[in-house]
Design a protein around this motif. Sequence first.
Motif, PDB file in Angstrom:
ATOM      1  N   THR A  37     -11.263 -17.992   0.519  1.00 56.22           N
ATOM      2  CA  THR A  37      -9.817 -18.146   0.667  1.00 56.22           C
ATOM      3  C   THR A  37      -9.149 -18.011  -0.704  1.00 56.22           C
ATOM      4  O   THR A  37      -9.816 -18.089  -1.741  1.00 56.22           O
ATOM      5  CB  THR A  37      -9.461 -19.525   1.248  1.00 56.22           C
ATOM      6  N   ARG A  39      -7.260 -20.212  -2.044  1.00 57.80           N
ATOM      7  CA  ARG A  39      -7.445 -21.504  -2.717  1.00 57.80           C
ATOM      8  C   ARG A  39      -8.797 -21.545  -3.449  1.00 57.80           C
ATOM      9  O   ARG A  39      -8.880 -21.969  -4.589  1.00 57.80           O
ATOM     10  CB  ARG A  39      -7.341 -22.646  -1.702  1.00 57.80           C
ATOM     11  N   GLN A  77      -5.428 -20.039   7.308  1.00 57.33           N
ATOM     12  CA  GLN A  77      -5.981 -19.498   6.067  1.00 57.33           C
ATOM     13  C   GLN A  77      -6.278 -18.013   6.216  1.00 57.33           C
ATOM     14  O   GLN A  77      -6.498 -17.514   7.308  1.00 57.33           O
ATOM     15  CB  GLN A  77      -7.286 -20.223   5.707  1.00 57.33           C
TER      16      GLN A  77
END
Length: 137
Positions: A37, A39, A77
Amino acid sequence: MERLRTQETLMARHKSPGPTDREMAILSVLWERGPSTVREIHETIKTDSETGYTTTLKLMQIMADKGLLSRKDAGRQHVYRPAVSQEKTQNQVVGDVLEKVFAGSAEKLVMRALSARKVSPEELKRIREMLDEMEGT
Protein backbone atom coordinates in the motif's frame (compact mmCIF):
# COMPACT_ATOMS: atom_id res chain seq x y z
CA MET A 1 -0.67 30.60 -15.30
CA GLU A 2 0.84 28.71 -12.34
CA ARG A 3 -1.61 25.84 -12.87
CA LEU A 4 -0.60 25.61 -16.54
CA ARG A 5 3.09 25.34 -15.55
CA THR A 6 2.24 22.59 -13.06
CA GLN A 7 0.34 20.66 -15.73
CA GLU A 8 3.24 21.09 -18.17
CA THR A 9 5.66 19.82 -15.53
CA LEU A 10 3.49 16.76 -14.87
CA MET A 11 3.18 16.09 -18.59
CA ALA A 12 6.95 16.37 -19.02
CA ARG A 13 7.40 13.83 -16.24
CA HIS A 14 5.11 11.41 -18.03
CA LYS A 15 7.36 11.55 -21.08
CA SER A 16 10.61 10.85 -19.25
CA PRO A 17 12.28 7.71 -20.57
CA GLY A 18 13.05 6.07 -17.26
CA PRO A 19 12.22 6.30 -13.58
CA THR A 20 13.44 9.29 -11.59
CA ASP A 21 15.50 8.77 -8.42
CA ARG A 22 12.38 8.99 -6.24
CA GLU A 23 10.52 6.59 -8.50
CA MET A 24 13.44 4.17 -8.33
CA ALA A 25 13.28 4.32 -4.52
CA ILE A 26 9.62 3.28 -4.64
CA LEU A 27 10.27 0.57 -7.23
CA SER A 28 13.14 -0.80 -5.15
CA VAL A 29 10.86 -1.14 -2.13
CA LEU A 30 8.19 -2.87 -4.21
CA TRP A 31 10.69 -5.28 -5.79
CA GLU A 32 11.95 -6.17 -2.33
CA ARG A 33 8.64 -6.26 -0.40
CA GLY A 34 6.20 -7.24 -3.10
CA PRO A 35 2.76 -5.65 -3.51
CA SER A 36 2.28 -2.87 -0.96
CA THR A 37 0.00 0.00 0.00
CA VAL A 38 0.99 3.65 -0.24
CA ARG A 39 1.22 3.75 3.57
CA GLU A 40 3.66 0.81 3.62
CA ILE A 41 5.81 2.36 0.90
CA HIS A 42 5.73 5.75 2.59
CA GLU A 43 6.77 4.29 5.96
CA THR A 44 9.72 2.59 4.29
CA ILE A 45 11.01 5.52 2.22
CA LYS A 46 10.26 8.38 4.63
CA THR A 47 13.43 7.58 6.56
CA ASP A 48 15.41 8.45 3.43
CA SER A 49 13.72 11.79 2.78
CA GLU A 50 11.33 14.36 4.13
CA THR A 51 8.59 13.29 1.72
CA GLY A 52 5.04 13.62 3.04
CA TYR A 53 2.40 10.92 2.64
CA THR A 54 0.40 12.88 0.05
CA THR A 55 3.58 13.42 -1.99
CA THR A 56 4.25 9.67 -1.96
CA LEU A 57 0.64 9.03 -2.98
CA LYS A 58 0.78 11.52 -5.86
CA LEU A 59 4.12 10.16 -7.04
CA MET A 60 2.75 6.61 -7.06
CA GLN A 61 -0.33 7.79 -9.00
CA ILE A 62 1.95 9.40 -11.57
CA MET A 63 4.00 6.20 -11.74
CA ALA A 64 0.82 4.24 -12.43
CA ASP A 65 -0.07 6.71 -15.21
CA LYS A 66 3.43 6.23 -16.67
CA GLY A 67 2.99 2.46 -16.63
CA LEU A 68 5.63 1.86 -13.95
CA LEU A 69 3.11 0.60 -11.37
CA SER A 70 -0.17 -1.26 -11.46
CA ARG A 71 -2.84 -0.71 -8.83
CA LYS A 72 -5.48 -3.00 -7.39
CA ASP A 73 -8.26 -1.76 -5.13
CA ALA A 74 -8.51 -3.67 -1.86
CA GLY A 75 -11.40 -2.04 -0.04
CA ARG A 76 -10.37 1.49 0.92
CA GLN A 77 -6.72 0.74 0.23
CA HIS A 78 -4.90 0.60 -3.05
CA VAL A 79 -2.24 -2.08 -3.42
CA TYR A 80 0.53 -1.23 -5.86
CA ARG A 81 2.98 -3.53 -7.60
CA PRO A 82 5.69 -2.89 -10.17
CA ALA A 83 4.36 -3.13 -13.71
CA VAL A 84 7.87 -3.77 -15.04
CA SER A 85 10.50 -6.20 -13.74
CA GLN A 86 13.62 -4.98 -12.00
CA GLU A 87 15.75 -6.48 -14.77
CA LYS A 88 13.82 -4.72 -17.53
CA THR A 89 14.00 -1.40 -15.68
CA GLN A 90 17.73 -1.79 -15.11
CA ASN A 91 18.24 -2.60 -18.80
CA GLN A 92 16.30 0.52 -19.79
CA VAL A 93 18.24 2.77 -17.41
CA VAL A 94 21.60 1.32 -18.45
CA GLY A 95 20.63 1.67 -22.12
CA ASP A 96 19.71 5.31 -21.57
CA VAL A 97 23.01 6.00 -19.77
CA LEU A 98 24.94 4.11 -22.45
CA GLU A 99 23.48 6.30 -25.19
CA LYS A 100 23.38 9.64 -23.36
CA VAL A 101 26.68 9.54 -21.49
CA PHE A 102 28.91 7.06 -23.33
CA ALA A 103 27.81 7.63 -26.95
CA GLY A 104 26.76 3.97 -27.19
CA SER A 105 30.18 2.63 -26.16
CA ALA A 106 29.75 -0.40 -23.88
CA GLU A 107 33.52 -0.48 -23.40
CA LYS A 108 33.59 3.05 -21.98
CA LEU A 109 30.60 2.30 -19.73
CA VAL A 110 32.18 -0.87 -18.32
CA MET A 111 35.59 0.74 -17.86
CA ARG A 112 34.05 3.70 -16.00
CA ALA A 113 31.89 1.41 -13.87
CA LEU A 114 34.90 -0.70 -12.89
CA SER A 115 37.04 2.34 -12.08
CA ALA A 116 34.31 4.18 -10.14
CA ARG A 117 34.63 2.03 -7.03
CA LYS A 118 36.53 -0.96 -5.67
CA VAL A 119 35.23 -4.18 -7.19
CA SER A 120 35.20 -7.26 -4.97
CA PRO A 121 36.97 -10.46 -6.06
CA GLU A 122 33.56 -12.17 -6.23
CA GLU A 123 32.21 -9.50 -8.58
CA LEU A 124 35.30 -9.74 -10.78
CA LYS A 125 34.90 -13.52 -10.95
CA ARG A 126 31.26 -13.17 -12.05
CA ILE A 127 32.24 -10.53 -14.62
CA ARG A 128 34.94 -12.83 -16.03
CA GLU A 129 32.46 -15.71 -16.19
CA MET A 130 29.94 -13.53 -18.00
CA LEU A 131 32.55 -12.35 -20.50
CA ASP A 132 33.68 -15.95 -21.11
CA GLU A 133 30.08 -16.98 -21.64
CA MET A 134 29.51 -14.11 -24.08
CA GLU A 135 32.63 -15.11 -26.03
CA GLY A 136 31.44 -18.71 -26.10
CA THR A 137 34.46 -20.20 -24.33
